[in-house]
Design a protein around this motif. Structure first.
Motif, mmCIF file in Angstrom:
data_model
loop_
_atom_site.group_PDB
_atom_site.id
_atom_site.type_symbol
_atom_site.label_atom_id
_atom_site.label_comp_id
_atom_site.label_asym_id
_atom_site.label_seq_id
_atom_site.Cartn_x
_atom_site.Cartn_y
_atom_site.Cartn_z
ATOM 1 N N HIS A 171 0.842 -1.202 0.000
ATOM 2 C CA HIS A 171 0.000 0.000 0.000
ATOM 3 C C HIS A 171 0.880 1.257 0.000
ATOM 4 C CE1 HIS A 171 -4.175 1.308 0.602
ATOM 5 N NE2 HIS A 171 -3.631 2.400 1.131
ATOM 6 N N GLU A 172 1.898 1.230 0.866
ATOM 7 C CA GLU A 172 2.815 2.385 0.951
ATOM 8 C C GLU A 172 3.580 2.560 -0.359
ATOM 9 O OE1 GLU A 172 5.015 1.549 4.508
ATOM 10 O OE2 GLU A 172 3.209 1.968 5.696
ATOM 11 N N ASN A 173 4.003 1.460 -0.952
ATOM 12 C CA ASN A 173 4.728 1.551 -2.233
ATOM 13 C C ASN A 173 3.861 2.225 -3.294
ATOM 14 O OD1 ASN A 173 6.960 0.341 -1.180
ATOM 15 N ND2 ASN A 173 6.483 -1.711 -1.971
ATOM 16 N N ILE A 174 2.597 1.844 -3.341
ATOM 17 C CA ILE A 174 1.703 2.453 -4.344
ATOM 18 C C ILE A 174 1.522 3.940 -4.013
ATOM 19 C CG2 ILE A 174 -0.658 2.455 -5.265
ATOM 20 C CD1 ILE A 174 -0.632 -0.642 -4.834
ATOM 21 N N GLY A 175 1.332 4.235 -2.721
ATOM 22 C CA GLY A 175 1.163 5.628 -2.288
ATOM 23 C C GLY A 175 2.367 6.482 -2.674
ATOM 24 N N SER A 176 3.560 5.880 -2.573
ATOM 25 C CA SER A 176 4.785 6.662 -2.805
ATOM 26 C C SER A 176 4.941 7.070 -4.262
ATOM 27 C CB SER A 176 6.013 5.876 -2.329
ATOM 28 O OG SER A 176 6.249 4.813 -3.217
ATOM 29 N N ILE A 177 4.229 6.412 -5.170
ATOM 30 C CA ILE A 177 4.377 6.797 -6.585
ATOM 31 C C ILE A 177 3.176 7.608 -7.080
ATOM 32 C CG2 ILE A 177 5.971 4.932 -7.232
ATOM 33 C CD1 ILE A 177 3.502 3.435 -8.390
ATOM 34 N N ALA A 178 2.292 7.990 -6.157
ATOM 35 C CA ALA A 178 1.132 8.813 -6.565
ATOM 36 C C ALA A 178 1.637 10.127 -7.147
ATOM 37 C CB ALA A 178 0.232 9.068 -5.361
ATOM 38 N N LYS A 179 0.950 10.605 -8.189
ATOM 39 C CA LYS A 179 1.410 11.812 -8.897
ATOM 40 C C LYS A 179 1.061 13.089 -8.141
ATOM 41 C CE LYS A 179 3.044 10.022 -12.821
ATOM 42 N NZ LYS A 179 4.451 9.669 -12.782
ATOM 43 N N SER A 180 0.132 13.003 -7.182
ATOM 44 C CA SER A 180 -0.188 14.219 -6.421
ATOM 45 C C SER A 180 -0.276 13.870 -4.937
ATOM 46 C CB SER A 180 -1.523 14.812 -6.888
ATOM 47 O OG SER A 180 -2.592 14.003 -6.441
ATOM 48 N N GLU A 181 -0.059 14.916 -4.141
ATOM 49 C CA GLU A 181 -0.132 14.725 -2.685
ATOM 50 C C GLU A 181 -1.550 14.329 -2.275
ATOM 51 O OE1 GLU A 181 1.015 17.560 0.857
ATOM 52 O OE2 GLU A 181 2.487 17.659 -0.769
ATOM 53 N N LYS A 182 -2.514 14.909 -2.997
ATOM 54 C CA LYS A 182 -3.924 14.629 -2.692
ATOM 55 C C LYS A 182 -4.234 13.132 -2.895
ATOM 56 C CE LYS A 182 -8.549 15.970 -4.032
ATOM 57 N NZ LYS A 182 -9.213 15.925 -5.325
ATOM 58 N N ASP A 183 -3.799 12.586 -4.034
ATOM 59 C CA ASP A 183 -4.039 11.155 -4.302
ATOM 60 C C ASP A 183 -3.343 10.300 -3.242
ATOM 61 O OD1 ASP A 183 -5.511 11.742 -6.497
ATOM 62 O OD2 ASP A 183 -4.017 11.109 -7.980
ATOM 63 N N GLN A 184 -2.127 10.714 -2.887
ATOM 64 C CA GLN A 184 -1.368 9.946 -1.893
ATOM 65 C C GLN A 184 -2.104 9.937 -0.552
ATOM 66 O OE1 GLN A 184 2.325 11.490 -0.271
ATOM 67 N NE2 GLN A 184 3.307 9.556 -0.859
ATOM 68 N N LYS A 185 -2.637 11.120 -0.190
ATOM 69 C CA LYS A 185 -3.350 11.250 1.090
ATOM 70 C C LYS A 185 -4.590 10.362 1.112
ATOM 71 C CE LYS A 185 -3.567 15.125 4.123
ATOM 72 N NZ LYS A 185 -3.728 16.539 4.300
ATOM 73 N N ILE A 186 -5.352 10.424 0.014
ATOM 74 C CA ILE A 186 -6.584 9.607 -0.066
ATOM 75 C C ILE A 186 -6.211 8.131 0.035
ATOM 76 C CG2 ILE A 186 -8.535 8.916 -1.527
ATOM 77 C CD1 ILE A 186 -8.436 11.744 -2.761
ATOM 78 N N HIS A 187 -5.194 7.755 -0.734
ATOM 79 C CA HIS A 187 -4.759 6.352 -0.758
ATOM 80 C C HIS A 187 -4.338 5.897 0.644
ATOM 81 C CE1 HIS A 187 -2.954 2.681 -2.256
ATOM 82 N NE2 HIS A 187 -1.829 2.997 -1.654
ATOM 83 N N MET A 188 -3.521 6.701 1.307
ATOM 84 C CA MET A 188 -3.027 6.284 2.620
ATOM 85 C C MET A 188 -4.132 6.286 3.672
ATOM 86 S SD MET A 188 -0.127 5.233 1.949
ATOM 87 C CE MET A 188 0.329 4.676 3.588
ATOM 88 N N SER A 189 -5.171 7.111 3.467
ATOM 89 C CA SER A 189 -6.243 7.188 4.473
ATOM 90 C C SER A 189 -7.062 5.891 4.541
ATOM 91 C CB SER A 189 -7.167 8.380 4.185
ATOM 92 O OG SER A 189 -7.945 8.095 3.047
ATOM 93 N N VAL A 190 -6.994 5.049 3.487
ATOM 94 C CA VAL A 190 -7.781 3.809 3.511
ATOM 95 C C VAL A 190 -6.952 2.594 3.938
ATOM 96 C CG1 VAL A 190 -9.485 4.620 1.825
ATOM 97 C CG2 VAL A 190 -7.472 3.366 1.019
ATOM 98 N N LEU A 191 -5.689 2.840 4.316
ATOM 99 C CA LEU A 191 -4.817 1.717 4.694
ATOM 100 C C LEU A 191 -5.470 0.813 5.746
ATOM 101 C CD1 LEU A 191 -2.182 0.129 4.700
ATOM 102 C CD2 LEU A 191 -1.213 1.833 6.235
ATOM 103 N N LYS A 192 -6.122 1.429 6.730
ATOM 104 C CA LYS A 192 -6.693 0.596 7.814
ATOM 105 C C LYS A 192 -7.814 -0.324 7.286
ATOM 106 C CE LYS A 192 -10.124 3.737 9.791
ATOM 107 N NZ LYS A 192 -10.161 5.123 9.898
ATOM 108 N N TYR A 193 -8.444 0.072 6.167
ATOM 109 C CA TYR A 193 -9.485 -0.783 5.587
ATOM 110 C C TYR A 193 -8.879 -1.931 4.771
ATOM 111 C CZ TYR A 193 -12.631 2.877 7.045
ATOM 112 O OH TYR A 193 -13.322 3.775 7.805
ATOM 113 N N TYR A 194 -7.623 -1.775 4.398
ATOM 114 C CA TYR A 194 -6.962 -2.820 3.605
ATOM 115 C C TYR A 194 -6.297 -3.857 4.514
ATOM 116 C CZ TYR A 194 -7.572 -0.235 -0.789
ATOM 117 O OH TYR A 194 -8.099 0.384 -1.899
#
Ligand SMILES: Cc1cc2nc3c(=O)[nH]c(=O)nc-3n(C[C@H](O)[C@H](O)[C@H](O)COP(=O)(O)O)c2cc1C
Length: 212
Positions: A67-90
């Motif tokens: 999950h973190e690896n995918i987050g680290s290649i997000a093209k925007s901070e906003k996408d990264q934030k959204i992605h990381m906010s759902v980590l607990k659901y994954y």
């Protein structure tokens, strides 16, 4: 009280008590899962039951890392934030005493074969597979499992989020069942007290059309 209460009382559970589930209950739920309908009765499913805490924890770590690896290649901070906010659901399966991995093999479609052998266009072939009958059968099986568990007083969470780490998970589990792919997992256990309520549904009139 309608006799559909076992359906209405099911909700996703993401926090579990540290209580083991008797094997016969797990077997009964798997049996209920296999009584689901499947396309052309192909029963294209396979279930792998995990009860080893260390393996379940390791799987959660693998998912978090992916999950973190995918987050680290997000093209925007906003996408990264959204992605990381759902980590607990994954990784919500991590404190479940039982995790059932749900595998599927291809749904064999005779019409696909016939049309392909007659040089049907890709557009026509794509249209045939778009209902994803094999995946729908898996969904039916999982729902039987969830409803059965609810009726037996257990909590579950149907999860596809962690599958972005499916290759690493398969390596960890050591399952090499030819032609089968990890589709989803089910966290199963005794629910913690005071879990959040089921989220509200869209009103029926928004999701139903009657044609008289
Ligand atoms: C195909 C599918 C995949 C889902 N994947 C996840 C997941 O990865 N993680 C999670 O916490 N919940 C997951 N859910 C649960 C949904 O978030 C949940 O069903 C929805 O929010 C409605 O809540 P309820 O189940 O309590 O009624 C999934 C549900 C379905 C049907």
């Amino acid at each position: 009280m309608s006799n559909l209460d076992f359906i209405y009382k099911r909700k996703s559970i993401r926090k579990f008590k540290d209580t083991q589930i008797p094997r016969e209950d797990i077997v009964e739920l798997l049996n209920a899962a296999t009584h689901a309908p499947s396309p052309k009765h192909q029963q294209n499913w396979h279930f792998v039951v995990l009860q080893n805490k260390e393996i379940i924890n390791e799987m959660a770590e693998i998912v978090a890392k992916s999950h973190e690896n995918i987050g680290s290649i997000a093209k925007s901070e906003k996408d990264q934030k959204i992605h990381m906010s759902v980590l607990k659901y994954y990784t919500a399966f991590k404190n479940a005493p039982v995790v059932v991995l749900v595998y599927a093999c291809d749904y064999k479609m005779i019409e696909y074969k016939i049309l392909k052998e007659n040089n049907a266009s890709q557009e026509v072939l794509d249209m045939l597979v778009s209902p994803q009958s094999g995946a729908q059968g898996i969904g039916a099986a999982v729902e039987n499992f969830l409803l059965g568990a609810s009726a037996m007083g257990y909590g579950t969470c149907y999860m596809t989020g962690p599958t972005h780490a499916k290759l690493e998970i398969e390596k960890l589990i050591g399952i090499d069942k030819k032609g089968y792919e990890l589709m989803s997992m089910i966290a199963l256990g005794v629910p913690e007290e005071n879990t959040p309520p089921q989220p509200p549904r869209k009103p029926l009139e928004n999701v139903v059309t009657f044609i008289d």
